[in-house]
Design a protein around this motif. Structure first.
Motif, PDB file in Angstrom:
ATOM      1  N   ILE A   1       0.837  -1.194   0.000  1.00 46.91           N
ATOM      2  CA  ILE A   1       0.000   0.000   0.000  1.00 46.91           C
ATOM      3  C   ILE A   1       0.878   1.252   0.000  1.00 46.91           C
ATOM      4  CG2 ILE A   1      -1.741   1.271   1.311  1.00 46.91           C
ATOM      5  CD1 ILE A   1      -2.428  -1.605   2.512  1.00 46.91           C
ATOM      6  N   PRO A   2       0.823   2.040  -1.071  1.00 41.11           N
ATOM      7  CA  PRO A   2       1.581   3.293  -1.089  1.00 41.11           C
ATOM      8  C   PRO A   2       1.016   4.269  -0.056  1.00 41.11           C
ATOM      9  CG  PRO A   2       0.791   2.711  -3.295  1.00 41.11           C
ATOM     10  CD  PRO A   2       0.112   1.809  -2.326  1.00 41.11           C
ATOM     11  N   LEU A   3       1.893   4.843   0.750  1.00 41.72           N
ATOM     12  CA  LEU A   3       1.478   5.876   1.700  1.00 41.72           C
ATOM     13  C   LEU A   3       1.585   7.206   0.959  1.00 41.72           C
ATOM     14  CD1 LEU A   3       2.007   3.443   3.573  1.00 41.72           C
ATOM     15  CD2 LEU A   3       2.764   5.076   5.272  1.00 41.72           C
ATOM     16  N   THR A   4       0.453   7.738   0.564  1.00 37.65           N
ATOM     17  CA  THR A   4       0.440   8.968  -0.225  1.00 37.65           C
ATOM     18  C   THR A   4       0.362  10.216   0.639  1.00 37.65           C
ATOM     19  OG1 THR A   4      -1.959   8.815  -0.488  1.00 37.65           O
ATOM     20  CG2 THR A   4      -0.594   7.824  -2.214  1.00 37.65           C
ATOM     21  N   GLU A   5       0.034  10.038   1.903  1.00 38.80           N
ATOM     22  CA  GLU A   5      -0.072  11.167   2.813  1.00 38.80           C
ATOM     23  C   GLU A   5       1.201  11.317   3.629  1.00 38.80           C
ATOM     24  OE1 GLU A   5      -2.746  13.191   2.940  1.00 38.80           O
ATOM     25  OE2 GLU A   5      -3.720  11.972   1.395  1.00 38.80           O
ATOM     26  N   HIS A   6       1.704  12.543   3.760  1.00 37.90           N
ATOM     27  CA  HIS A   6       2.816  12.794   4.667  1.00 37.90           C
ATOM     28  C   HIS A   6       2.689  14.198   5.225  1.00 37.90           C
ATOM     29  CE1 HIS A   6       5.115  14.603   1.236  1.00 37.90           C
ATOM     30  NE2 HIS A   6       4.493  13.655   0.588  1.00 37.90           N
ATOM     31  N   THR A   7       2.869  14.274   6.527  1.00 37.34           N
ATOM     32  CA  THR A   7       2.727  15.515   7.280  1.00 37.34           C
ATOM     33  C   THR A   7       3.930  15.642   8.208  1.00 37.34           C
ATOM     34  OG1 THR A   7       0.324  15.162   7.297  1.00 37.34           O
ATOM     35  CG2 THR A   7       1.214  16.785   8.849  1.00 37.34           C
ATOM     36  N   ASP A   8       4.620  16.763   8.166  1.00 29.04           N
ATOM     37  CA  ASP A   8       5.777  16.979   9.047  1.00 29.04           C
ATOM     38  C   ASP A   8       6.772  15.824   8.977  1.00 29.04           C
ATOM     39  OD1 ASP A   8       4.622  19.378   9.895  1.00 29.04           O
ATOM     40  OD2 ASP A   8       3.557  18.381  11.533  1.00 29.04           O
ATOM     41  N   MET A   9       7.045  15.350   7.766  1.00 27.59           N
ATOM     42  CA  MET A   9       7.995  14.264   7.506  1.00 27.59           C
ATOM     43  C   MET A   9       7.524  12.911   8.037  1.00 27.59           C
ATOM     44  SD  MET A   9      11.665  16.159   7.873  1.00 27.59           S
ATOM     45  CE  MET A   9      11.295  17.357   9.158  1.00 27.59           C
ATOM     46  N   VAL A  10       6.240  12.781   8.347  1.00 30.36           N
ATOM     47  CA  VAL A  10       5.667  11.508   8.780  1.00 30.36           C
ATOM     48  C   VAL A  10       4.725  11.018   7.682  1.00 30.36           C
ATOM     49  CG1 VAL A  10       4.242  10.318  10.482  1.00 30.36           C
ATOM     50  CG2 VAL A  10       5.835  12.103  11.222  1.00 30.36           C
ATOM     51  N   TRP A  11       4.979   9.810   7.205  1.00 29.97           N
ATOM     52  CA  TRP A  11       4.144   9.157   6.205  1.00 29.97           C
ATOM     53  C   TRP A  11       3.067   8.393   6.968  1.00 29.97           C
ATOM     54  CZ3 TRP A  11       5.356   9.719   0.964  1.00 29.97           C
ATOM     55  CH2 TRP A  11       6.557  10.396   0.708  1.00 29.97           C
ATOM     56  N   HIS A  12       1.810   8.478   6.511  1.00 32.52           N
ATOM     57  CA  HIS A  12       0.739   7.862   7.297  1.00 32.52           C
ATOM     58  C   HIS A  12      -0.416   7.366   6.443  1.00 32.52           C
ATOM     59  CE1 HIS A  12      -1.375  11.819   7.073  1.00 32.52           C
ATOM     60  NE2 HIS A  12      -0.164  12.317   7.253  1.00 32.52           N
ATOM     61  N   VAL A  13      -1.145   6.397   7.016  1.00 27.71           N
ATOM     62  CA  VAL A  13      -2.324   5.815   6.376  1.00 27.71           C
ATOM     63  C   VAL A  13      -3.179   5.171   7.468  1.00 27.71           C
ATOM     64  CG1 VAL A  13      -1.299   3.523   5.947  1.00 27.71           C
ATOM     65  CG2 VAL A  13      -3.103   4.379   4.432  1.00 27.71           C
ATOM     66  N   TYR A  14      -4.479   5.086   7.225  1.00 29.35           N
ATOM     67  CA  TYR A  14      -5.399   4.419   8.145  1.00 29.35           C
ATOM     68  C   TYR A  14      -6.108   3.314   7.379  1.00 29.35           C
ATOM     69  CZ  TYR A  14      -9.051   3.624  11.593  1.00 29.35           C
ATOM     70  OH  TYR A  14      -9.891   3.046  12.520  1.00 29.35           O
ATOM     71  N   LEU A  15      -6.072   2.108   7.938  1.00 31.04           N
ATOM     72  CA  LEU A  15      -6.696   0.952   7.307  1.00 31.04           C
ATOM     73  C   LEU A  15      -7.774   0.393   8.224  1.00 31.04           C
ATOM     74  CD1 LEU A  15      -3.472  -0.797   5.959  1.00 31.04           C
ATOM     75  CD2 LEU A  15      -4.953   0.839   4.781  1.00 31.04           C
ATOM     76  N   PRO A  16      -9.055   0.655   7.922  1.00 27.43           N
ATOM     77  CA  PRO A  16     -10.123   0.187   8.799  1.00 27.43           C
ATOM     78  C   PRO A  16     -10.327  -1.326   8.760  1.00 27.43           C
ATOM     79  CG  PRO A  16     -11.040   1.266   6.870  1.00 27.43           C
ATOM     80  CD  PRO A  16      -9.552   1.472   6.815  1.00 27.43           C
ATOM     81  N   ASP A  17      -9.765  -2.008   7.787  1.00 30.15           N
ATOM     82  CA  ASP A  17      -9.960  -3.457   7.672  1.00 30.15           C
ATOM     83  C   ASP A  17      -8.836  -4.273   8.305  1.00 30.15           C
ATOM     84  OD1 ASP A  17     -12.356  -3.065   6.184  1.00 30.15           O
ATOM     85  OD2 ASP A  17     -11.134  -2.623   4.419  1.00 30.15           O
ATOM     86  N   VAL A  18      -7.846  -3.619   8.883  1.00 30.46           N
ATOM     87  CA  VAL A  18      -6.716  -4.316   9.520  1.00 30.46           C
ATOM     88  C   VAL A  18      -7.004  -4.480  11.010  1.00 30.46           C
ATOM     89  CG1 VAL A  18      -4.267  -4.074  10.129  1.00 30.46           C
ATOM     90  CG2 VAL A  18      -5.030  -3.619   7.801  1.00 30.46           C
ATOM     91  N   ARG A  19      -6.587  -5.608  11.558  1.00 34.42           N
ATOM     92  CA  ARG A  19      -6.850  -5.961  12.956  1.00 34.42           C
ATOM     93  C   ARG A  19      -5.553  -6.305  13.678  1.00 34.42           C
ATOM     94  NH1 ARG A  19     -10.703  -3.648  11.831  1.00 34.42           N
ATOM     95  NH2 ARG A  19     -12.801  -4.402  11.506  1.00 34.42           N
ATOM     96  N   PRO A  20      -5.594  -6.362  15.009  1.00 30.45           N
ATOM     97  CA  PRO A  20      -4.420  -6.810  15.761  1.00 30.45           C
ATOM     98  C   PRO A  20      -3.970  -8.193  15.274  1.00 30.45           C
ATOM     99  CG  PRO A  20      -5.997  -5.817  17.244  1.00 30.45           C
ATOM    100  CD  PRO A  20      -6.675  -5.934  15.901  1.00 30.45           C
ATOM    101  N   GLY A  21      -2.676  -8.390  15.284  1.00 28.20           N
ATOM    102  CA  GLY A  21      -2.092  -9.628  14.785  1.00 28.20           C
ATOM    103  C   GLY A  21      -1.547  -9.488  13.374  1.00 28.20           C
ATOM    104  N   GLN A  22      -1.932  -8.425  12.684  1.00 24.09           N
ATOM    105  CA  GLN A  22      -1.452  -8.205  11.312  1.00 24.09           C
ATOM    106  C   GLN A  22       0.061  -8.006  11.311  1.00 24.09           C
ATOM    107  OE1 GLN A  22      -3.132  -7.925   8.063  1.00 24.09           O
ATOM    108  NE2 GLN A  22      -0.964  -8.249   7.671  1.00 24.09           N
ATOM    109  N   LEU A  23       0.756  -8.716  10.439  1.00 24.06           N
ATOM    110  CA  LEU A  23       2.203  -8.575  10.274  1.00 24.06           C
ATOM    111  C   LEU A  23       2.476  -7.560   9.177  1.00 24.06           C
ATOM    112  CD1 LEU A  23       3.231 -12.341  10.360  1.00 24.06           C
ATOM    113  CD2 LEU A  23       3.112 -10.710  12.251  1.00 24.06           C
ATOM    114  N   TYR A  24       3.502  -6.728   9.397  1.00 22.93           N
ATOM    115  CA  TYR A  24       3.776  -5.678   8.417  1.00 22.93           C
ATOM    116  C   TYR A  24       5.229  -5.233   8.461  1.00 22.93           C
ATOM    117  CZ  TYR A  24       3.813  -2.203  12.172  1.00 22.93           C
ATOM    118  OH  TYR A  24       4.140  -1.487  13.295  1.00 22.93           O
ATOM    119  N   GLY A  25       5.624  -4.559   7.402  1.00 22.83           N
ATOM    120  CA  GLY A  25       6.924  -3.912   7.284  1.00 22.83           C
ATOM    121  C   GLY A  25       6.772  -2.783   6.272  1.00 22.83           C
ATOM    122  N   TYR A  26       7.866  -2.127   5.959  1.00 25.97           N
ATOM    123  CA  TYR A  26       7.822  -1.010   5.012  1.00 25.97           C
ATOM    124  C   TYR A  26       8.883  -1.174   3.937  1.00 25.97           C
ATOM    125  CZ  TYR A  26       5.091   1.591   8.486  1.00 25.97           C
ATOM    126  OH  TYR A  26       4.131   2.003   9.367  1.00 25.97           O
TER     127      TYR A  26
END
Length: 144
Positions: free
Chosen positions: A49-74
């Protein structure tokens, strides 16, 4: 998968009971991709998932379909100029420096290095092999 802009803070992956906000600081990144993995044995991400939003040098996204236990990296894009201390390499999945839990530890492989082992240019070379099968992964937690 539904994708919303999210918020720059807090950093890391934050479960709010409805979804997960992801925030990653990088002063010099030119692009950031969030990589979601289905299991600790996965050899590649199931979603990138491309993070298209960045504010004050912070890249961010909100995923309402993701739950605890999800594995991730960048995958973080930017300049590869080792002599200037810049070693961005989007072929490498990197662990969230703000991770609250480790979902998978590193597995050994030369693909984990941003440069080619044995190359005549040594650590100034560039390794374009994907390390997704070997990379350490973070896990989303439920702080409750």
């Amino acid at each position: 998968m539904r994708i919303f802009p999210g918020a720059p803070y807090p950093l890391g992956a934050t479960w709010d009971g409805l979804g997960v906000n992801f925030g990653l600081f990088s002063e010099f990144a030119t692009a950031v991709e969030l990589c979601l993995f289905d299991s600790p044995d996965a050899v590649r991400e199931s979603h990138r998932i491309p993070l298209t939003e960045h504010t004050d040098m912070v890249w961010h996204v909100y995923l309402p379909d993701v739950r605890p236990g999800q594995l991730y990296g960048y995958r973080v894009h930017g300049p590869y100029e080792p002599r200037q201390g810049q070693r961005f390499n989007p072929h490498k999945v990197v662990m969230d420096p703000y991770a609250k839990a480790v979902g998978r530890i590193s597995r050994w492989g030369d693909e984990m290095f941003g440069y080619r082992i044995g190359d005549a240019a040594e650590d100034l070379s560039f390794d374009d092999r994907d390390n997704a099968a070997f990379a350490p992964l973070a896990a989303v937690i439920d702080p409750a």
